[in-house]
Design a protein around this motif. Structure first.
Motif, PDB file in Angstrom:
ATOM      1  N   GLU A 260      85.724  19.710  71.445  1.00 37.28           N
ATOM      2  CA  GLU A 260      84.517  20.170  72.125  1.00 37.28           C
ATOM      3  C   GLU A 260      83.432  19.094  72.125  1.00 37.28           C
ATOM      4  OE1 GLU A 260      84.078  23.640  73.592  1.00 37.28           O
ATOM      5  OE2 GLU A 260      86.103  22.820  73.658  1.00 37.28           O
TER       6      GLU A 260
ATOM      7  N   ARG B 288      84.390  16.296  74.547  1.00 37.17           N
ATOM      8  CA  ARG B 288      84.215  16.723  75.937  1.00 37.17           C
ATOM      9  C   ARG B 288      82.763  16.641  76.405  1.00 37.17           C
ATOM     10  NH1 ARG B 288      87.296  22.340  75.526  1.00 37.17           N
ATOM     11  NH2 ARG B 288      89.345  21.732  76.295  1.00 37.17           N
TER      12      ARG B 288
ATOM     13  N   TRP C 294      81.238  14.255  78.938  1.00 37.88           N
ATOM     14  CA  TRP C 294      81.966  14.019  80.180  1.00 37.88           C
ATOM     15  C   TRP C 294      81.878  15.169  81.172  1.00 37.88           C
ATOM     16  CZ3 TRP C 294      83.434   9.148  80.756  1.00 37.88           C
ATOM     17  CH2 TRP C 294      83.644   8.377  79.609  1.00 37.88           C
ATOM     18  N   VAL C 295      81.301  16.288  80.781  1.00 39.60           N
ATOM     19  CA  VAL C 295      81.282  17.455  81.678  1.00 39.60           C
ATOM     20  C   VAL C 295      80.133  17.408  82.676  1.00 39.60           C
ATOM     21  CG1 VAL C 295      82.477  18.958  80.067  1.00 39.60           C
ATOM     22  CG2 VAL C 295      79.992  18.834  79.994  1.00 39.60           C
ATOM     23  N   THR C 296      79.292  16.390  82.557  1.00 38.26           N
ATOM     24  CA  THR C 296      78.162  16.258  83.476  1.00 38.26           C
ATOM     25  C   THR C 296      77.840  14.786  83.667  1.00 38.26           C
ATOM     26  OG1 THR C 296      75.808  16.737  83.803  1.00 38.26           O
ATOM     27  CG2 THR C 296      76.554  16.492  81.540  1.00 38.26           C
TER      28      THR C 296
ATOM     29  N   ALA D  46      73.968  15.763  79.007  1.00 36.54           N
ATOM     30  CA  ALA D  46      74.993  15.316  78.055  1.00 36.54           C
ATOM     31  C   ALA D  46      74.397  15.168  76.660  1.00 36.54           C
ATOM     32  CB  ALA D  46      75.600  13.998  78.524  1.00 36.54           C
TER      33      ALA D  46
ATOM     34  N   ARG E  34      73.953  18.574  75.148  1.00 37.64           N
ATOM     35  CA  ARG E  34      75.216  19.166  74.688  1.00 37.64           C
ATOM     36  C   ARG E  34      75.614  18.623  73.323  1.00 37.64           C
ATOM     37  NH1 ARG E  34      78.383  21.955  78.372  1.00 37.64           N
ATOM     38  NH2 ARG E  34      77.555  22.068  80.486  1.00 37.64           N
TER      39      ARG E  34
END
Length: 259
Positions: free
Chosen positions: A48, A51, A54-56, A62, A65
């Motif tokens: 988690e 990740r 890299w999700v935005t 980022a 997060r």
């Protein structure tokens, strides 16, 4: 928290690891169930956090997060209220405050993934690997009742290097600079240093429990050997060993309990 809630969380952690890191999941399934239940939340946490950058494409989001995970570990360190979450909740049951501090260093190191900074030299890359894979497997060793010695953390960092070299083409495609030097000789030297770290810890005759945890790095040695002998494979993206060879190696090491 009820035992039913905990079981649900453990199942969720297992699902995360199974989907995102099937190699580590297979290695974890070779561990005794009581150790498996400690490793799965830890490895799900790692996924988690990895990740998050890299999700935005938005730097601020980022950062937020990653800060969420850093703050969650801060709650574990404080010893009071800990937010309810399928990964954080079982992780909080396992971690000591000291271990949570070390995992915060993993979160902080993942900020590298947000930006395009390069590593000025191999020492900087090794420091990054120590903060990521080293922190992760160091805590995993302690969950198995083992001491995360400097040699064990070097071994863990070498496992991280194998994965890092495999990921080089993808990182470059994403605009990152994963290697301090792309010269073939420098890549070969880096891989050779990783092999030396693996060999040094292996010579220390680690306990069975430590070998069980570090089975997660079963592909590191052949991967680093390929990088040392044919460093051009790193940039070409042809470093990974075959799936059949990988499965056979895991099965053999799981049966023999060797590194």
């Amino acid at each position: 928290m009820s035992s039913s809630d905990l079981n649900d969380d453990l199942n969720a952690c297992a699902e995360i690891v199974y989907k995102a890191d099937p190699d580590r999941f297979r290695a974890t399934m070779a561990a005794p169930i009581e150790l498996r239940e400690k490793l799965l939340p830890l490895y799900a946490f790692n996924i988690e956090v990895a990740r998050a950058p890299w999700v935005t494409g938005e730097v601020m989001i980022a950062e937020m997060r990653l800060q969420w995970w850093h703050d969650a570990l801060g709650e574990v360190i404080a010893g009071g209220f800990v937010r309810r979450h399928e990964v954080v909740t079982p992780l909080a049951v396992l971690l000591s405050p000291e271990q949570a501090v070390r995992l915060q260093s993993l979160v902080e190191a993942r900020r590298w993934d947000i930006y395009s900074d390069s590593f000025p030299d191999s020492d900087a890359l090794w420091a990054h690997l120590q903060s990521t894979t080293g922190s992760l497997l160091g805590v995993a060793l302690e969950q198995a009742g083992q001491v995360s010695t400097p040699a064990a953390l070097d071994y863990a960092a070498a496992v991280g290097l194998a994965g890092w070299l495999t990921a080089v083409p993808a990182l470059k495609s994403a605009g990152r600079s994963p290697l301090p030097s792309e010269a073939a000789a420098d890549i070969a030297d880096l891989a050779a240093s990783g092999l030396a770290k693996l060999a040094s810890y292996r010579k220390s005759n680690p306990a069975k429990a430590a070998r069980t945890v570090l089975l997660a790095g079963w592909q590191a040695e052949p991967t680093l050997r390929r990088a040392a002998s044919a460093p051009e494979r790193v940039l070409a993206g042809t470093l990974p060993i075959s799936a059949a060879r990988s499965r056979a190696r895991l099965a053999r090491k799981a049966i023999l309990k060797t590194l």
